[in-house]
Design an enzyme around this catalytic site. Structure first.
Site, PDB file in Angstrom:
ATOM      1  N   LYS A 188       0.791  -1.065   0.048  1.00  0.00           N
ATOM      2  CA  LYS A 188      -0.095  -0.054   0.093  1.00  0.00           C
ATOM      3  C   LYS A 188       0.807   1.341  -0.134  1.00  0.00           C
ATOM      4  CE  LYS A 188       0.220  -1.567   4.415  1.00  0.00           C
ATOM      5  NZ  LYS A 188      -0.264  -2.481   5.419  1.00  0.00           N
ATOM      6  N   VAL A 200      -5.382  -2.728  -0.233  1.00  0.00           N
ATOM      7  CA  VAL A 200      -6.350  -1.937   0.662  1.00  0.00           C
ATOM      8  C   VAL A 200      -7.384  -3.233   1.229  1.00  0.00           C
ATOM      9  CG1 VAL A 200      -8.157  -0.498   0.983  1.00  0.00           C
ATOM     10  CG2 VAL A 200      -6.196   0.216  -0.853  1.00  0.00           C
ATOM     11  N   GLY A 210      -7.475  -6.202   2.699  1.00  0.00           N
ATOM     12  CA  GLY A 210      -6.909  -7.770   2.638  1.00  0.00           C
ATOM     13  C   GLY A 210      -7.736  -8.189   1.674  1.00  0.00           C
ATOM     14  N   LYS A 218      -3.764   3.991   2.590  1.00  0.00           N
ATOM     15  CA  LYS A 218      -5.099   3.114   1.998  1.00  0.00           C
ATOM     16  C   LYS A 218      -6.022   4.316   1.454  1.00  0.00           C
ATOM     17  CE  LYS A 218      -4.152  -1.073   4.568  1.00  0.00           C
ATOM     18  NZ  LYS A 218      -4.414  -1.485   6.044  1.00  0.00           N
TER      19      LYS A 218
END
Ligand code: HSE
Length: 433
Positions: A107, A134, A136, A207
């Protein structure tokens, strides 16, 4: 149609690389039946191979030479799961320049160097995918880039950091202070030994920069995002918030205004009836609103070996499909312009405040006057006595520009009867029905 073999090289065999490897081993045959791609892990590079891991690749595919993986002509896709913007960035640049499709879960790299990397990918006519960066396992990147593409999105609101959501959930459910819950989370492996990136909001900020680029097509530097972490959240505030019908969450918020964008990461009081309020523990969720799609929320595990490995594996499969079908480089960079980020003082929000004041006649009047003079209107006020000399005042303002509140609080903190501004936390508006 005969399955076609696609070779991948994995750079970094930590939590995510290991999860990807295990998942491809476990589900490889099923993936092949569904996609006609036989995805073979041809090489795995890491700095060392002494450390114990749940699954170990066979010796013949292990290496410590990441560059050799990129240069290996048999390798079609390079997967980068090293993280950070040091060696990982150099390796990804080299892989794209060498004409390999790249899949990454990094990220920080995408948030800070995405523009350059997308230009490189476009020049080489290859794919650059980053679903694992972002949320998971949550398929938010593909949803925003493809599924929701027809809608003009105006709001992205997420709980995108599992560590802080875990800590805040435990603090709320057990009435325990931040430091104690953090120490326990570190012992249990939910928080890193150095928790800075998570608890100070930097991970969520990266993120949010990515979400802004994808949802709004606007490129924002991470430095332009107002960022606060959760270190100052106390059980007292959590308790007051609960009494008023809220839970406290670390939110990443992006909202489009005419030509400008509001971007911020900070803790907020979230109304208990908002779908994000029910996101507990280390789970993540991203809520978006657009003109066509209306409200959409995606929820799932935001970290961990298999969840993030699953997102990376999905990208590997997509990159493999594009290789088989000769259509690499199909999904381009979505950014159209640099983000014009709204200055913080212009952000309009309602705010929760907790003040410690002298318990004397006229104190509330002086405070109310300062708010009135700065154009800040109060929605609710509760006063509680803590001892004979001190009172605690808990207030929630109506929505107003942050700059007005700054002015009011500067005057209030200068009053001799005010002992401390103990807390200032933004309040999220009630969800629309
Ligand atoms: N450190 C992140 C979190 C996980 O706590 O959510 C990886 O993005």
């Amino acid at each position: 149609m005969e399955p076609r073999q696609v070779n991948i090289g994995i750079l970094g065999f930590g939590v995510v690389g290991g999860g990807l490897y295990r998942l491809l081993l476990k589900n490889g045959e099923e993936i092949e039946r569904r996609t006609r791609a036989r995805i073979r892990v041809a090489k795995v590079a890491d700095v060392e191979w002494q450390r114990e891991r749940p699954t170990y690749p066979p010796a013949e595919i292990r290496t410590t030479d990441a560059l050799a993986v990129i240069q290996d002509p048999r390798i079609d896709i390079v997967v980068e799961t090293i993280g950070g913007v040091g060696v990982a960035l150099d390796l990804v640049r080299a892989a794209l320049a060498a004409g390999k499709s790249v899949v990454t879960s990094n990220k920080e790299m995408i948030a800070k160097h995405g523009a350059e990397l997308f230009d490189l990918a476009a020049a080489s006519g290859v794919d650059l995918f980053f679903e694992g960066a972002v949320g998971g396992a949550i398929p938010i990147i593909r949803a925003l880039k493809e599924s929701l593409e027809a809608s003009h999105l105006d709001l992205v609101l997420g709980i995108v950091n599992g560590t802080t959501n875990y800590i805040l959930t435990r603090m709320m459910e057990e009435g325990r202070p931040f430091e104690e819950v953090l120490a326990e989370a570190q012992r249990l492996g939910y928080a890193e030994a150095d928790p800075t990136a998570d608890v100070d909001g930097l991970d969520a900020r990266n993120k949010l920069a990515i979400l802004c680029a994808i949802a709004f097509g606007l490129r924002a530097s991470v430095e332009s995002i107002h960022t606060e972490g959760i270190r100052s959240i106390t059980p007292t505030d959590i308790q007051y918030a609960q009494q008023m019908g809220y839970v406290i969450k670390l939110l990443a918020l992006g909202r489009r205004h005419d030509g400008r964008v509001e971007l911020r990461v900070h803790p907020a009081l979230v109304p208990r009836n908002h779908p994000l309020a029910s996101v507990r523990g280390s789970f993540n969720a991203v809520f978006v609103h657009g003109d066509g799609c209306g409200d959409v929320m995606l929820y799932g595990r935001g970290a961990g070996d298999l969840p993030t490995g699953a997102a990376v594996a999905g990208d590997v499969i997509e990159a493999a499909r594009n290789i088989i079908n000769n259509c690499r480089g199909r999904v381009l960079c979505t950014c159209m312009a640099d983000a014009d980020v709204l200055p913080n003082e212009e952000v309009v929000t309602s705010t929760y405040l907790r003040l410690r004041v002298a318990d004397r006649p006229g104190v509330l009047g002086k405070i109310a006057t300062a708010f009135g003079e700065a154009g800040v209107s109060l929605a609710s006020v509760i006063q509680l006595d803590t001892d004979h000399h001190t009172a605690e005042i808990v207030m929630v303002t109506h929505a107003c520009p942050e700059g007005h509140l700054d002015t009011a609080l500067a005057s209030i903190e200068a009053l001799d009867v005010v002992k401390a501004l103990a807390s200032r936390i933004r309040v999220m508006e009630q969800p629309a029905d």
